[in-house]
Design a protein around this motif. Structure first.
Motif, PDB file in Angstrom:
ATOM      1  N   ASP A 269       5.426  55.405 -16.383  1.00 15.62           N
ATOM      2  CA  ASP A 269       4.127  56.338 -17.345  1.00 15.62           C
ATOM      3  C   ASP A 269       3.733  54.292 -17.261  1.00 15.62           C
ATOM      4  OD1 ASP A 269       6.608  53.987 -18.712  1.00 15.62           O
ATOM      5  OD2 ASP A 269       5.891  55.368 -20.579  1.00 15.62           O
ATOM      6  N   ALA A 270       3.878  52.943 -16.566  1.00 19.58           N
ATOM      7  CA  ALA A 270       3.499  51.710 -16.876  1.00 19.58           C
ATOM      8  C   ALA A 270       1.788  52.054 -17.109  1.00 19.58           C
ATOM      9  CB  ALA A 270       3.595  50.680 -15.621  1.00 19.58           C
ATOM     10  N   THR A 271       0.574  51.130 -17.610  1.00 23.57           N
ATOM     11  CA  THR A 271      -0.065  50.863 -17.515  1.00 23.57           C
ATOM     12  C   THR A 271      -1.148  49.792 -16.171  1.00 23.57           C
ATOM     13  OG1 THR A 271      -0.535  49.489 -18.556  1.00 23.57           O
ATOM     14  CG2 THR A 271      -0.152  50.874 -20.346  1.00 23.57           C
ATOM     15  N   GLN A 272      -2.605  50.884 -16.005  1.00 18.49           N
ATOM     16  CA  GLN A 272      -2.629  49.890 -14.783  1.00 18.49           C
ATOM     17  C   GLN A 272      -3.051  48.243 -15.131  1.00 18.49           C
ATOM     18  OE1 GLN A 272      -3.857  50.509 -11.540  1.00 18.49           O
ATOM     19  NE2 GLN A 272      -3.346  52.573 -12.643  1.00 18.49           N
ATOM     20  N   ALA A 273      -2.732  48.298 -16.068  1.00 20.90           N
ATOM     21  CA  ALA A 273      -2.357  46.850 -16.406  1.00 20.90           C
ATOM     22  C   ALA A 273      -0.907  45.948 -15.948  1.00 20.90           C
ATOM     23  CB  ALA A 273      -2.997  46.310 -17.713  1.00 20.90           C
TER      24      ALA A 273
ATOM     25  N   ILE B 167       5.465  42.630   2.496  1.00 23.71           N
ATOM     26  CA  ILE B 167       4.592  42.060   1.410  1.00 23.71           C
ATOM     27  C   ILE B 167       3.041  43.627   1.982  1.00 23.71           C
ATOM     28  CG2 ILE B 167       2.069  40.422   1.747  1.00 23.71           C
ATOM     29  CD1 ILE B 167       4.083  37.752   1.533  1.00 23.71           C
ATOM     30  N   ALA B 168       3.607  43.635   3.184  1.00 18.65           N
ATOM     31  CA  ALA B 168       3.169  44.807   3.432  1.00 18.65           C
ATOM     32  C   ALA B 168       3.443  46.112   2.093  1.00 18.65           C
ATOM     33  CB  ALA B 168       2.731  45.179   4.436  1.00 18.65           C
ATOM     34  N   ALA B 169       4.241  45.917   1.967  1.00 17.03           N
ATOM     35  CA  ALA B 169       4.558  46.803   1.218  1.00 17.03           C
ATOM     36  C   ALA B 169       4.201  46.711  -0.428  1.00 17.03           C
ATOM     37  CB  ALA B 169       6.737  47.284   1.211  1.00 17.03           C
ATOM     38  N   LEU B 170       4.574  46.007  -0.392  1.00 12.03           N
ATOM     39  CA  LEU B 170       4.263  46.197  -1.991  1.00 12.03           C
ATOM     40  C   LEU B 170       2.459  45.354  -2.156  1.00 12.03           C
ATOM     41  CD1 LEU B 170       5.580  42.085  -2.837  1.00 12.03           C
ATOM     42  CD2 LEU B 170       6.705  44.371  -3.725  1.00 12.03           C
ATOM     43  N   LYS B 171       1.831  45.464  -0.900  1.00 15.37           N
ATOM     44  CA  LYS B 171       0.016  46.326  -1.147  1.00 15.37           C
ATOM     45  C   LYS B 171       0.175  47.031  -0.946  1.00 15.37           C
ATOM     46  CE  LYS B 171      -1.498  41.228   1.512  1.00 15.37           C
ATOM     47  NZ  LYS B 171      -1.823  40.955   2.070  1.00 15.37           N
ATOM     48  N   GLU B 172       1.037  47.991  -0.347  1.00 13.98           N
ATOM     49  CA  GLU B 172       1.049  49.376  -0.422  1.00 13.98           C
ATOM     50  C   GLU B 172       1.399  50.784  -1.417  1.00 13.98           C
ATOM     51  OE1 GLU B 172       0.251  53.677   1.517  1.00 13.98           O
ATOM     52  OE2 GLU B 172      -0.729  51.053   1.831  1.00 13.98           O
ATOM     53  N   ALA B 173       2.297  49.015  -2.350  1.00 10.06           N
ATOM     54  CA  ALA B 173       3.029  50.337  -3.183  1.00 10.06           C
ATOM     55  C   ALA B 173       1.628  49.780  -4.973  1.00 10.06           C
ATOM     56  CB  ALA B 173       4.127  49.424  -3.849  1.00 10.06           C
ATOM     57  N   TYR B 174       1.148  49.175  -4.603  1.00 11.23           N
ATOM     58  CA  TYR B 174      -0.047  49.068  -5.260  1.00 11.23           C
ATOM     59  C   TYR B 174      -1.176  49.446  -5.249  1.00 11.23           C
ATOM     60  CZ  TYR B 174      -3.433  46.020  -8.502  1.00 11.23           C
ATOM     61  OH  TYR B 174      -4.627  45.971  -8.910  1.00 11.23           O
TER      62      TYR B 174
END
Length: 126
Positions: A12-16, A41-48
């Motif tokens: 339930d995290a906000t976009q911020a 890092i590519a996995a982090l970018k995809e998650a975001y």
């Protein structure tokens, strides 16, 4: 991998909060900050990317969609017992264990690629 787990945020995290967690994770994974980091890092970018898009986020909450349904009888039991495997088209294998089945898990990911199969089996009561 679950994007919420990868970025270490609540569902339930906000976009911020998601953006802040993404930046924290990038810093933690950066090779100049942490030489021994094994975080992709590519996995982090995809998650975001997934968590910051309403349409992709909707799909992330529903979980993976299996590529096919495979019967447990099509799996091969390994000699050690209690583990079965089935070849994926990428050349790796899907593996399911007796404990997975006892827990009622049917979705099994490939050990190498992003494919997921639904394994059909029945739990026999003794």
């Amino acid at each position: 991998m679950d994007p919420y787990v990868l970025l270490d945020v609540r569902t339930d995290a906000t976009q911020a909060e998601i953006k802040a967690a993404y930046h924290r994770a990038l810093l933690a994974a950066h090779p100049d900050k942490n030489i021994t980091s094994t975080i992709d890092i590519a996995a982090l970018k995809e998650a975001y990317r997934v968590l910051s898009s309403p349409e992709l986020l909707k799909n992330a909450k529903t979980g993976p969609r299996p590529a096919q349904i495979v019967s447990l009888s099509d799996f091969t039991e390994l000699p050690a017992g209690d583990v079965w495997e089935h070849p994926c088209r990428c050349g790796a294998n899907y593996c399911i264990s007796a404990s997975d089945m006892d827990a009622g898990r049917h979705l099994v990911p490939c050990a190498s690629c992003s494919e997921v199969v639904w394994v059909g089996y029945e739990i026999v009561e003794e």
